[in-house]
Motif scaffolding. Structure first.
Motif, PDB file in Angstrom:
ATOM      1  N   LEU A 191       0.860  -1.175   0.000  1.00 54.20           N
ATOM      2  CA  LEU A 191       0.000   0.000   0.000  1.00 54.20           C
ATOM      3  C   LEU A 191       0.900   1.229   0.000  1.00 54.20           C
ATOM      4  O   LEU A 191       1.678   1.435   0.934  1.00 54.20           O
ATOM      5  CB  LEU A 191      -0.918   0.027   1.228  1.00 54.20           C
ATOM      6  CG  LEU A 191      -2.156  -0.863   1.213  1.00 54.20           C
ATOM      7  CD1 LEU A 191      -1.785  -2.335   1.196  1.00 54.20           C
ATOM      8  CD2 LEU A 191      -3.042  -0.553   2.400  1.00 54.20           C
ATOM      9  N   VAL A 192       0.809   2.005  -1.060  1.00 55.76           N
ATOM     10  CA  VAL A 192       1.620   3.222  -1.186  1.00 55.76           C
ATOM     11  C   VAL A 192       0.740   4.394  -0.786  1.00 55.76           C
ATOM     12  O   VAL A 192      -0.250   4.697  -1.446  1.00 55.76           O
ATOM     13  CB  VAL A 192       2.141   3.401  -2.622  1.00 55.76           C
ATOM     14  CG1 VAL A 192       3.077   4.606  -2.702  1.00 55.76           C
ATOM     15  CG2 VAL A 192       2.854   2.141  -3.106  1.00 55.76           C
ATOM     16  N   ASN A 193       1.086   5.047   0.301  1.00 54.41           N
ATOM     17  CA  ASN A 193       0.268   6.133   0.841  1.00 54.41           C
ATOM     18  C   ASN A 193       0.832   7.511   0.524  1.00 54.41           C
ATOM     19  O   ASN A 193       0.099   8.494   0.558  1.00 54.41           O
ATOM     20  CB  ASN A 193       0.128   5.960   2.353  1.00 54.41           C
ATOM     21  CG  ASN A 193      -0.425   4.594   2.704  1.00 54.41           C
ATOM     22  OD1 ASN A 193      -1.421   4.157   2.137  1.00 54.41           O
ATOM     23  ND2 ASN A 193       0.229   3.890   3.612  1.00 54.41           N
ATOM     24  N   ASP A 194       2.114   7.572   0.216  1.00 52.49           N
ATOM     25  CA  ASP A 194       2.750   8.816  -0.195  1.00 52.49           C
ATOM     26  C   ASP A 194       2.652   8.920  -1.720  1.00 52.49           C
ATOM     27  O   ASP A 194       3.287   8.143  -2.437  1.00 52.49           O
ATOM     28  CB  ASP A 194       4.224   8.812   0.237  1.00 52.49           C
ATOM     29  CG  ASP A 194       4.953  10.098  -0.125  1.00 52.49           C
ATOM     30  OD1 ASP A 194       4.405  10.909  -0.904  1.00 52.49           O
ATOM     31  OD2 ASP A 194       6.088  10.286   0.353  1.00 52.49           O
ATOM     32  N   PRO A 195       1.850   9.842  -2.248  1.00 50.79           N
ATOM     33  CA  PRO A 195       1.679   9.944  -3.700  1.00 50.79           C
ATOM     34  C   PRO A 195       2.990  10.099  -4.467  1.00 50.79           C
ATOM     35  O   PRO A 195       3.087   9.670  -5.623  1.00 50.79           O
ATOM     36  CB  PRO A 195       0.794  11.184  -3.869  1.00 50.79           C
ATOM     37  CG  PRO A 195       0.060  11.314  -2.565  1.00 50.79           C
ATOM     38  CD  PRO A 195       1.046  10.849  -1.520  1.00 50.79           C
ATOM     39  N   GLU A 196       3.993  10.688  -3.829  1.00 51.00           N
ATOM     40  CA  GLU A 196       5.268  10.890  -4.512  1.00 51.00           C
ATOM     41  C   GLU A 196       6.012   9.576  -4.771  1.00 51.00           C
ATOM     42  O   GLU A 196       6.942   9.530  -5.583  1.00 51.00           O
ATOM     43  CB  GLU A 196       6.153  11.837  -3.701  1.00 51.00           C
ATOM     44  CG  GLU A 196       5.604  13.263  -3.613  1.00 51.00           C
ATOM     45  CD  GLU A 196       6.550  14.204  -2.889  1.00 51.00           C
ATOM     46  OE1 GLU A 196       7.655  13.752  -2.497  1.00 51.00           O
ATOM     47  OE2 GLU A 196       6.181  15.381  -2.715  1.00 51.00           O
ATOM     48  N   LEU A 197       5.617   8.515  -4.084  1.00 51.79           N
ATOM     49  CA  LEU A 197       6.283   7.221  -4.245  1.00 51.79           C
ATOM     50  C   LEU A 197       5.569   6.302  -5.227  1.00 51.79           C
ATOM     51  O   LEU A 197       6.089   5.237  -5.562  1.00 51.79           O
ATOM     52  CB  LEU A 197       6.386   6.517  -2.883  1.00 51.79           C
ATOM     53  CG  LEU A 197       7.241   7.198  -1.817  1.00 51.79           C
ATOM     54  CD1 LEU A 197       7.133   6.431  -0.504  1.00 51.79           C
ATOM     55  CD2 LEU A 197       8.691   7.295  -2.260  1.00 51.79           C
ATOM     56  N   VAL A 198       4.394   6.698  -5.698  1.00 49.49           N
ATOM     57  CA  VAL A 198       3.574   5.799  -6.517  1.00 49.49           C
ATOM     58  C   VAL A 198       4.263   5.400  -7.809  1.00 49.49           C
ATOM     59  O   VAL A 198       4.368   4.207  -8.132  1.00 49.49           O
ATOM     60  CB  VAL A 198       2.207   6.450  -6.819  1.00 49.49           C
ATOM     61  CG1 VAL A 198       1.465   5.640  -7.890  1.00 49.49           C
ATOM     62  CG2 VAL A 198       1.361   6.525  -5.558  1.00 49.49           C
ATOM     63  N   GLN A 199       4.729   6.355  -8.585  1.00 54.11           N
ATOM     64  CA  GLN A 199       5.314   6.022  -9.882  1.00 54.11           C
ATOM     65  C   GLN A 199       6.555   5.153  -9.729  1.00 54.11           C
ATOM     66  O   GLN A 199       6.738   4.171 -10.458  1.00 54.11           O
ATOM     67  CB  GLN A 199       5.660   7.300 -10.653  1.00 54.11           C
ATOM     68  CG  GLN A 199       6.196   7.006 -12.061  1.00 54.11           C
ATOM     69  CD  GLN A 199       6.355   8.266 -12.901  1.00 54.11           C
ATOM     70  OE1 GLN A 199       5.548   9.188 -12.804  1.00 54.11           O
ATOM     71  NE2 GLN A 199       7.394   8.303 -13.726  1.00 54.11           N
ATOM     72  N   ARG A 200       7.409   5.475  -8.771  1.00 55.00           N
ATOM     73  CA  ARG A 200       8.619   4.680  -8.578  1.00 55.00           C
ATOM     74  C   ARG A 200       8.263   3.274  -8.084  1.00 55.00           C
ATOM     75  O   ARG A 200       8.929   2.298  -8.457  1.00 55.00           O
ATOM     76  CB  ARG A 200       9.563   5.380  -7.592  1.00 55.00           C
ATOM     77  CG  ARG A 200      10.952   4.763  -7.586  1.00 55.00           C
ATOM     78  CD  ARG A 200      11.970   5.655  -6.915  1.00 55.00           C
ATOM     79  NE  ARG A 200      13.300   5.105  -7.093  1.00 55.00           N
ATOM     80  CZ  ARG A 200      14.134   4.805  -6.104  1.00 55.00           C
ATOM     81  NH1 ARG A 200      13.767   5.008  -4.837  1.00 55.00           N
ATOM     82  NH2 ARG A 200      15.329   4.311  -6.342  1.00 55.00           N
ATOM     83  N   ALA A 201       7.237   3.161  -7.257  1.00 57.21           N
ATOM     84  CA  ALA A 201       6.817   1.838  -6.785  1.00 57.21           C
ATOM     85  C   ALA A 201       6.363   0.972  -7.952  1.00 57.21           C
ATOM     86  O   ALA A 201       6.694  -0.218  -8.020  1.00 57.21           O
ATOM     87  CB  ALA A 201       5.689   1.990  -5.764  1.00 57.21           C
ATOM     88  N   GLU A 202       5.599   1.540  -8.870  1.00 57.71           N
ATOM     89  CA  GLU A 202       5.153   0.789 -10.048  1.00 57.71           C
ATOM     90  C   GLU A 202       6.343   0.325 -10.884  1.00 57.71           C
ATOM     91  O   GLU A 202       6.368  -0.805 -11.371  1.00 57.71           O
ATOM     92  CB  GLU A 202       4.239   1.656 -10.902  1.00 57.71           C
ATOM     93  CG  GLU A 202       2.852   1.874 -10.347  1.00 57.71           C
ATOM     94  CD  GLU A 202       1.950   2.594 -11.327  1.00 57.71           C
ATOM     95  OE1 GLU A 202       2.431   3.572 -11.962  1.00 57.71           O
ATOM     96  OE2 GLU A 202       0.791   2.196 -11.476  1.00 57.71           O
TER      97      GLU A 202
END
Length: 375
Positions: A191-202
């Motif tokens: 679960l990615v809760n920090d929007p700034e981490l979403v693209q890198r997580a993907e």
């Protein structure tokens, strides 16, 4: 009577057949997308990403936070090995802190004193689906500019002050192992809760490529963008999970009913002083994941478990504290004496628990436990 009996809703095989007929068996098909949307809507996280396991989700979290050799991560010793392993694999040192005597969760009052210049993250573990004191932990993390990675392996459908577990820190993780409430055999979610981490997580989840953006039509080709690995479960696993998530409310309600029944049945034994029942703070809505009792400090737990086994009852202990394990001694360090962790881990007994456990079966467990403890 087994300790656990995996529950199926009846739709798992049908959905797996749908995935086969759709001719998309690798990751991120229609069922994966349905699961992602469900988790995002249910928890409020910015992005949910299915993984092979909760272990994989934690591995991805450590990778995403750029945890490096020499970094320190604060966590309880009373947890599964994956909580520490995810960060040890990146070269970090797990710093073990004692647990609270009431919930068996990370003692938030001890966290701040364990912070050093090398501390990068705090990893609260929500034991038995009961939340840690997240308000205090979030305040500490903000004060010291630290990240929070929630190990909510046992926490789906549970909450803290109305907010879903797994969606309170910067990152969170769920487990869908067959011993959990909602299952897919093996499986998990970041679960990615920090929007700034979403693209890198993907990107990291897709072997370090921007393949997700390619399939959404955002780029005309995909290529290697960052470090990463293959964290995607196959579509059969996601189809099985979707059949479970559709019934998550009913499954949780059933487990809570069983939990409450155990709690009522065992109240007289607590009054007799031979055991202690679980304690759930009022701000925590748990999910009935497991039911445990704490024996008296002078009780022989091995004898109790052995005699329950002789009654045909599959009760068991839980974690061996990581700080006392060979790998824990090698890779980690302790902050304080961890006396509560040591004492309670030796007294804890988990009772059989699954969705359709009957009242008669629970009565049998409690009758056997009563006979053993009062003999």
């Amino acid at each position: 009577m087994p300790f656990n009996r995996p529950y199926t809703t009846g739709n798992e095989i049908g959905y797996a057949s749908e995935a086969r007929l759709a001719r998309h068996l690798s990751g991120d098909g229609q069922f994966t997308k349905r699961c992602h949307i469900w988790i995002e809507e249910r928890t409020g996280c910015a992005k949910a990403l299915l993984t092979h396991s909760c272990t994989s989700a934690l591995d991805l979290a450590a990778l995403l936070l750029d945890i490096k050799s020499g970094d320190e991560v604060i966590l309880p010793s009373y947890t599964f090995v994956s909580t520490a392993n995810a960060f040890v694999l990146r070269g970090a040192v797990p710093v073990f802190v004692d647990i609270r005597a009431d919930t068996l969760n990370l003692d938030e009052r001890l966290v701040e004193a364990a912070i050093t210049s090398r501390t990068r993250a705090i990893v609260p573990v929500h034991y038995a689906g009961v939340s840690c004191e997240m308000g205090s932990i979030i305040e500490i993390a903000e004060r010291h500019n630290l990240k929070i990675v929630e190990d909510a392996a046992q926490g789906i459908m549970a909450s803290y002050k109305g907010r879903a577990l797994g969606a309170l820190g910067d990152l969170g993780s769920f487990s869908f192992h067959e011993t959990k409430n909602i299952i897919s055999g093996e499986g998990g979610s970041l679960l990615v809760n920090d929007p700034e981490l979403v693209q890198r997580a993907e990107i990291m989840r897709e072997k370090g490529t921007d393949r997700g953006r390619f399939f959404r039509g955002e780029v005309d080709k995909y290529t290697w963008q960052d470090v990463g690995s293959s964290f995607l479960p196959n579509e059969i696993t996601a189809a099985f999970l979707w059949a479970q998530l559709e019934h998550a409310e009913r499954i949780t309600a059933g487990r809570l009913a069983n939990w409450n029944r155990y709690d009522e049945m065992l109240a007289p034994l607590e009054q007799r002083g031979v055991l202690r029942r679980p304690i759930v703070p009022p701000e925590c809505q748990h999910n009935g994941h497991l039911y445990y009792v704490l024996l008296q400090s002078d009780a022989d737990r091995s004898r109790v478990l052995s005699e329950l086994k002789q009654h045909g009852i599959g009760a068991t202990f839980h974690y061996v504290p990581l700080h006392s394990s060979p790998a824990g001694l090698r890779f980690g360090r302790t902050h304080g004496e961890l006396s509560v962790t040591t004492a309670l881990s030796e007294r804890l007994v988990r009772l059989p628990m699954w969705f359709d456990l009957s009242e008669a079966q629970q009565q049998r467990v409690c009758d056997a436990l009563r006979a053993i403890l009062l003999s």
